[in-house]
Design a protein around this motif. Structure first.
Motif, PDB file in Angstrom:
ATOM      1  N   THR A 200       0.804  -1.226   0.000  1.00 21.78           N
ATOM      2  CA  THR A 200       0.000   0.000   0.000  1.00 21.78           C
ATOM      3  C   THR A 200       0.835   1.274   0.000  1.00 21.78           C
ATOM      4  O   THR A 200       0.353   2.331  -0.407  1.00 21.78           O
ATOM      5  CB  THR A 200      -0.920   0.034   1.235  1.00 21.78           C
ATOM      6  N   GLY A 201       2.084   1.171   0.491  1.00 17.31           N
ATOM      7  CA  GLY A 201       2.917   2.365   0.606  1.00 17.31           C
ATOM      8  C   GLY A 201       2.533   3.245   1.779  1.00 17.31           C
ATOM      9  O   GLY A 201       3.024   4.366   1.913  1.00 17.31           O
ATOM     10  N   GLU A 202       1.659   2.747   2.657  1.00 16.51           N
ATOM     11  CA  GLU A 202       1.190   3.521   3.802  1.00 16.51           C
ATOM     12  C   GLU A 202       1.799   2.986   5.097  1.00 16.51           C
ATOM     13  O   GLU A 202       2.154   1.812   5.187  1.00 16.51           O
ATOM     14  CB  GLU A 202      -0.337   3.453   3.902  1.00 16.51           C
ATOM     15  N   LYS A 203       1.896   3.858   6.089  1.00 14.28           N
ATOM     16  CA  LYS A 203       2.366   3.401   7.394  1.00 14.28           C
ATOM     17  C   LYS A 203       1.251   2.635   8.088  1.00 14.28           C
ATOM     18  O   LYS A 203       0.061   2.798   7.774  1.00 14.28           O
ATOM     19  CB  LYS A 203       2.824   4.577   8.250  1.00 14.28           C
ATOM     20  N   LEU A 204       1.636   1.801   9.043  1.00 12.42           N
ATOM     21  CA  LEU A 204       0.661   0.953   9.728  1.00 12.42           C
ATOM     22  C   LEU A 204       1.055   0.825  11.192  1.00 12.42           C
ATOM     23  O   LEU A 204       2.202   0.516  11.507  1.00 12.42           O
ATOM     24  CB  LEU A 204       0.631  -0.432   9.072  1.00 12.42           C
ATOM     25  N   PHE A 205       0.096   1.083  12.082  1.00 17.13           N
ATOM     26  CA  PHE A 205       0.322   0.855  13.512  1.00 17.13           C
ATOM     27  C   PHE A 205      -0.752  -0.089  14.023  1.00 17.13           C
ATOM     28  O   PHE A 205      -1.947   0.191  13.899  1.00 17.13           O
ATOM     29  CB  PHE A 205       0.287   2.163  14.304  1.00 17.13           C
ATOM     30  N   LEU A 206      -0.316  -1.208  14.578  1.00 14.03           N
ATOM     31  CA  LEU A 206      -1.229  -2.214  15.119  1.00 14.03           C
ATOM     32  C   LEU A 206      -0.969  -2.325  16.620  1.00 14.03           C
ATOM     33  O   LEU A 206       0.053  -2.873  17.034  1.00 14.03           O
ATOM     34  CB  LEU A 206      -0.993  -3.566  14.439  1.00 14.03           C
ATOM     35  N   PRO A 207      -1.859  -1.793  17.457  1.00 12.19           N
ATOM     36  CA  PRO A 207      -1.621  -1.826  18.908  1.00 12.19           C
ATOM     37  C   PRO A 207      -1.700  -3.224  19.511  1.00 12.19           C
ATOM     38  O   PRO A 207      -1.109  -3.481  20.553  1.00 12.19           O
ATOM     39  CB  PRO A 207      -2.726  -0.922  19.465  1.00 12.19           C
ATOM     40  N   ASP A 208      -2.428  -4.130  18.854  1.00 16.03           N
ATOM     41  CA  ASP A 208      -2.632  -5.479  19.397  1.00 16.03           C
ATOM     42  C   ASP A 208      -2.274  -6.510  18.325  1.00 16.03           C
ATOM     43  O   ASP A 208      -3.030  -6.733  17.385  1.00 16.03           O
ATOM     44  CB  ASP A 208      -4.094  -5.636  19.827  1.00 16.03           C
ATOM     45  N   LEU A 230       1.583 -11.263  22.496  1.00 19.78           N
ATOM     46  CA  LEU A 230       1.270  -9.911  22.967  1.00 19.78           C
ATOM     47  C   LEU A 230       2.269  -8.916  22.385  1.00 19.78           C
ATOM     48  O   LEU A 230       3.447  -9.227  22.226  1.00 19.78           O
ATOM     49  CB  LEU A 230       1.319  -9.851  24.493  1.00 19.78           C
ATOM     50  N   GLY A 231       1.803  -7.714  22.099  1.00 18.76           N
ATOM     51  CA  GLY A 231       2.706  -6.683  21.610  1.00 18.76           C
ATOM     52  C   GLY A 231       2.044  -5.770  20.600  1.00 18.76           C
ATOM     53  O   GLY A 231       0.887  -5.961  20.213  1.00 18.76           O
ATOM     54  N   SER A 232       2.802  -4.754  20.188  1.00 14.11           N
ATOM     55  CA  SER A 232       2.350  -3.792  19.180  1.00 14.11           C
ATOM     56  C   SER A 232       3.398  -3.717  18.082  1.00 14.11           C
ATOM     57  O   SER A 232       4.555  -4.094  18.286  1.00 14.11           O
ATOM     58  CB  SER A 232       2.156  -2.403  19.799  1.00 14.11           C
ATOM     59  N   ILE A 253       9.079  -1.188  13.934  1.00 11.50           N
ATOM     60  CA  ILE A 253       9.301  -1.034  15.373  1.00 11.50           C
ATOM     61  C   ILE A 253       8.275  -1.930  16.060  1.00 11.50           C
ATOM     62  O   ILE A 253       7.073  -1.752  15.874  1.00 11.50           O
ATOM     63  CB  ILE A 253       9.110   0.425  15.828  1.00 11.50           C
ATOM     64  N   THR A 254       8.746  -2.887  16.833  1.00  7.11           N
ATOM     65  CA  THR A 254       7.813  -3.859  17.414  1.00  7.11           C
ATOM     66  C   THR A 254       8.132  -4.135  18.874  1.00  7.11           C
ATOM     67  O   THR A 254       9.279  -4.019  19.302  1.00  7.11           O
ATOM     68  CB  THR A 254       7.851  -5.180  16.609  1.00  7.11           C
ATOM     69  N   THR A 255       7.094  -4.462  19.647  1.00  9.03           N
ATOM     70  CA  THR A 255       7.281  -4.838  21.050  1.00  9.03           C
ATOM     71  C   THR A 255       6.842  -6.285  21.240  1.00  9.03           C
ATOM     72  O   THR A 255       5.991  -6.792  20.510  1.00  9.03           O
ATOM     73  CB  THR A 255       6.465  -3.935  21.991  1.00  9.03           C
ATOM     74  N   TYR A 256       7.428  -6.929  22.254  1.00 12.01           N
ATOM     75  CA  TYR A 256       7.138  -8.334  22.541  1.00 12.01           C
ATOM     76  C   TYR A 256       6.698  -8.487  23.997  1.00 12.01           C
ATOM     77  O   TYR A 256       7.366  -7.997  24.901  1.00 12.01           O
ATOM     78  CB  TYR A 256       8.375  -9.198  22.291  1.00 12.01           C
ATOM     79  N   GLY A 257       5.565  -9.149  24.193  1.00  9.72           N
ATOM     80  CA  GLY A 257       5.088  -9.430  25.547  1.00  9.72           C
ATOM     81  C   GLY A 257       4.314  -8.304  26.189  1.00  9.72           C
ATOM     82  O   GLY A 257       3.723  -8.487  27.254  1.00  9.72           O
ATOM     83  N   VAL A 258       4.302  -7.129  25.572  1.00  7.78           N
ATOM     84  CA  VAL A 258       3.576  -5.988  26.129  1.00  7.78           C
ATOM     85  C   VAL A 258       3.138  -5.069  24.993  1.00  7.78           C
ATOM     86  O   VAL A 258       3.894  -4.827  24.052  1.00  7.78           O
ATOM     87  CB  VAL A 258       4.453  -5.214  27.141  1.00  7.78           C
ATOM     88  N   SER A 259       1.906  -4.587  25.075  1.00  7.92           N
ATOM     89  CA  SER A 259       1.389  -3.664  24.064  1.00  7.92           C
ATOM     90  C   SER A 259       1.646  -2.225  24.494  1.00  7.92           C
ATOM     91  O   SER A 259       1.634  -1.914  25.694  1.00  7.92           O
ATOM     92  CB  SER A 259      -0.116  -3.877  23.861  1.00  7.92           C
ATOM     93  N   LEU A 260       1.872  -1.362  23.529  1.00  7.09           N
ATOM     94  CA  LEU A 260       2.119   0.046  23.834  1.00  7.09           C
ATOM     95  C   LEU A 260       0.841   0.761  24.254  1.00  7.09           C
ATOM     96  O   LEU A 260       0.889   1.783  24.937  1.00  7.09           O
ATOM     97  CB  LEU A 260       2.726   0.747  22.613  1.00  7.09           C
ATOM     98  N   CYS A 261      -0.307   0.239  23.825  1.00  8.30           N
ATOM     99  CA  CYS A 261      -1.595   0.818  24.213  1.00  8.30           C
ATOM    100  C   CYS A 261      -2.693  -0.175  23.858  1.00  8.30           C
ATOM    101  O   CYS A 261      -2.452  -1.150  23.143  1.00  8.30           O
ATOM    102  CB  CYS A 261      -1.840   2.161  23.510  1.00  8.30           C
TER     103      CYS A 261
END
Length: 326
Positions: A200-208, A230-232, A253-261
């Motif tokens: 898509t060429g678009e940014k993507l943020f997935l909180p869950d 778990l993570g974002s 940019i990704t998190t593991y075991g904890v979501s940012l929101c």
């Protein structure tokens, strides 16, 4: 996780939005007050009140209980909302400090290099170091995650994938962690955030991540599975044009075991996405410089190869001429 649930219960679900609306805040206490006034002032004058006094007492008790519960519910929501605002202010204050440090690193390197320049031939090569600057950006982001978001250092990762302009194969240009990552070819063949951004060429943020994976928006890696999925994740692709083609990158940019929101509060989601986008924006600038340096390096190699070929051709021509003269 619990913060997200509390925000949903007291701030973002439809009932909470109705309760916290100005109309509800005004109408409910007004109705209870008017009802009490009618009972107190005209209770002895109206037969429909005198004849059903016990029923009216029950109704009044229910209304008062409902109002108290409503005020308590709203009070908890107001507390969470004020805490959320404080957290956001702290978050962005830290973000501005991180950005200031990122700019400071680059400014210091530029100042030190300029003072030692002795020719103009290699100025750009000496003054620009995109990979070093990206590492400085990631370092500041690490501090931001650890100090402000209270995450462990192994709970998040930055990766930058690049498409080889010659072979068209994707590989990891940079990674914050030394651990084993999912092969780019696998990610781009699956329903992953990287594949979505590239398409898509678009940014993507997935909180869950877990919810996103169920919706076919994220590919769960083995590391994700070891962390209960778990993570974002924040992902953005870049197409940078050069005079002879283009460079392609995917920043994750990704998190593991904890979501940012949580995934229910749109305001918090937008704030976190904006924060991550600021780091990605700084990385994008360095990727542009990296692409320019790579193009200049390639052009220099082509020119040197052409000179060598020309030199070799002249040498061979001279040898043939000497042989002919003999």
């Amino acid at each position: 996780m619990w913060v997200g649930i509390l925000h949903f219960l007291f701030l973002t679900n439809p009932l909470a939005k109705i309760v916290r609306h100005k109309i509800a805040e005004t109408v409910v206490p007004t109705i209870v007050g008017l009802y009490f006034l009618i009972l107190d002032v005209w209770g002895d004058e109206f037969d429909f009140i005198k004849d059903n006094l016990e029923d009216h007492k029950k109704v009044f008790f229910i209304l008062v209980s409902f109002t108290v519960a409503l005020l308590f519910y709203r009070g908890v929501g107001d507390f969470l909302d004020s805490k959320r605002i404080d957290d956001m202010l702290k978050l962005f204050s830290s973000l501005f400090f991180s950005i200031e440090n990122i700019i400071g690193v680059k400014k210091s390197r530029f100042s030190e290099t300029i003072a030692t320049l002795d020719s103009v031939d290699d100025t750009f090569e000496r003054i620009t170091h995109p990979k070093k600057q990206i590492k400085a950006i990631i370092s500041q982001a690490n501090r931001h995650f650890v100090e402000i978001l209270q995450l462990k250092r192994d709970a998040f990762d930055f990766t930058i994938m690049r498409k080889n302009p010659i072979t068209d194969d994707w590989y990891y240009l940079l990674s914050d962690k030394a651990w084993q990552h999912t092969e780019p070819s696998i990610l781009l063949e699956q329903n992953s955030s990287a594949a979505h951004c590239l398409r898509t060429g678009e940014k993507l943020f997935l909180p869950d991540k877990k919810f996103a994976a169920k919706n076919g928006e994220y590919y769960l890696s083995e590391r994700d599975k070891r962390n209960d999925c778990l993570g974002s994740v924040f992902c953005k692709s870049y197409n940078i044009k050069t005079p002879t083609g283009k460079e392609q990158f995917i920043v994750t940019i990704t998190t593991y075991g904890v979501s940012l929101c949580g995934r229910h509060d749109r305001r918090v989601i937008d704030s976190v996405e904006s924060m991550l986008g600021e780091f990605a924006l700084r990385i994008e600038l360095e990727l542009i410089l990296f692409s320019l340096k790579e193009w200049l390096r390639t052009q220099k190699e082509i020119q040197e190869a052409a000179k060598e070929a020309e030199k070799k051709a002249r040498k061979e021509a001279k040898q043939r001429q000497n042989t002919k003269n003999v």
